[in-house]
Scaffold this motif. Structure first.
Motif, mmCIF file in Angstrom:
data_model
loop_
_atom_site.group_PDB
_atom_site.id
_atom_site.type_symbol
_atom_site.label_atom_id
_atom_site.label_comp_id
_atom_site.label_asym_id
_atom_site.label_seq_id
_atom_site.Cartn_x
_atom_site.Cartn_y
_atom_site.Cartn_z
ATOM 1 N N UNK A 156 -5.217 8.483 -8.495
ATOM 2 C CA UNK A 156 -6.565 8.055 -8.073
ATOM 3 C C UNK A 156 -6.661 6.532 -8.023
ATOM 4 N N UNK A 157 -6.088 5.862 -9.036
ATOM 5 C CA UNK A 157 -6.121 4.389 -9.054
ATOM 6 C C UNK A 157 -5.351 3.829 -7.863
ATOM 7 N N UNK A 158 -4.180 4.405 -7.560
ATOM 8 C CA UNK A 158 -3.386 3.932 -6.424
ATOM 9 C C UNK A 158 -4.125 4.151 -5.109
ATOM 10 N N UNK A 159 -4.787 5.302 -4.982
ATOM 11 C CA UNK A 159 -5.549 5.559 -3.748
ATOM 12 C C UNK A 159 -6.691 4.565 -3.589
ATOM 13 N N UNK A 160 -7.405 4.282 -4.684
ATOM 14 C CA UNK A 160 -8.504 3.317 -4.615
ATOM 15 C C UNK A 160 -7.999 1.938 -4.247
ATOM 16 N N UNK A 161 -6.885 1.524 -4.837
ATOM 17 C CA UNK A 161 -6.318 0.209 -4.510
ATOM 18 C C UNK A 161 -5.909 0.148 -3.049
ATOM 19 N N UNK A 162 -5.295 1.217 -2.538
ATOM 20 C CA UNK A 162 -4.893 1.240 -1.131
ATOM 21 C C UNK A 162 -6.108 1.162 -0.213
ATOM 22 N N UNK A 163 -7.190 1.874 -0.566
ATOM 23 C CA UNK A 163 -8.400 1.828 0.255
ATOM 24 C C UNK A 163 -9.030 0.440 0.221
#
Length: 199
Positions: A149-156
């Motif tokens: 979830x943290x990686x997805x948020x950072x990518x977004x």
């Protein structure tokens, strides 16, 4: 004719007039009526609910005449709209509950990580693997979900920043083109005049 034939004729006519005499003394006329009503089709049709019964045909109706279609019921629109709004409200409540549960879990995990990091910075001995649940597949899966979830948020966030930067650069380039002045040796292009005269 003989007397015997006349007597038999009178007996049979009396039997036809009174069917209860044929059935004997134990079965009366009411039993015959009940038996005939059970054999009647109307009795069985009456057991079927009205909304499942086929509509009776009108024998006086014109077979060539088509039935007029009913118009659109104005209440139908409101029914659909209220159903749609209600389903959206239910989905919003479910999303809100999911987000609150996720937020609580995330805050607990972040608090746990802060506690472990604080102990490590103070120099205390901490079994990090035991605290974070290494070896327990369920806790490892939960931590993996948090990391994903943290990686997805950072990518977004990075994608959004890149998009904003591109939009800003495009706006600056468009502004630079509009403010450019023509070179001193060149004259601005004149619009072509058509050979047709004005009316």
């Amino acid at each position: 004719m003989s007397r015997i034939a006349i007597r038999r004729g009178l007996m049979t006519s009396a039997l036809y007039r009174q069917p209860s005499l044929l059935l004997g003394p134990t079965i009366g006329f009411g039993a015959v009526r009940a038996a005939s009503s059970i054999a009647n089709q109307d009795f069985w049709k009456g057991l079927v609910p009205k909304f499942l019964r086929p509509k009776p045909e009108n024998p006086f109706a014109d077979p060539n005449k088509k039935l007029a279609k009913k118009g659109w019921n104005p209440a139908t629109f409101f029914i659909f709209i209220f159903l749609f709004i209600g389903s959206m409200a239910v989905q919003m409540i479910a999303l809100k509950k999911d987000f609150e549960a996720f937020d609580r879990q995330s805050s607990v995990r972040i608090g746990l990580l802060k506690e472990v990091v604080g102990k490590l910075q103070r120099g205390e001995e901490v079994d990090v693997e035991k605290v974070l649940g290494t070896g327990d597949p369920e806790r490892e899966r939960a931590w993996q979900e948090v990391l994903n979830d943290i990686q997805r948020e950072e990518a977004m966030i990075k994608k959004e920043k890149r998009k904003q930067q591109q939009q800003k650069e495009a706006a600056e380039a468009a502004e630079a083109k509009s403010t450019e002045t023509p070179a001193p040796g060149r004259t601005p292009a004149r619009p072509a005049i058509s050979s047709h005269g004005f009316f």
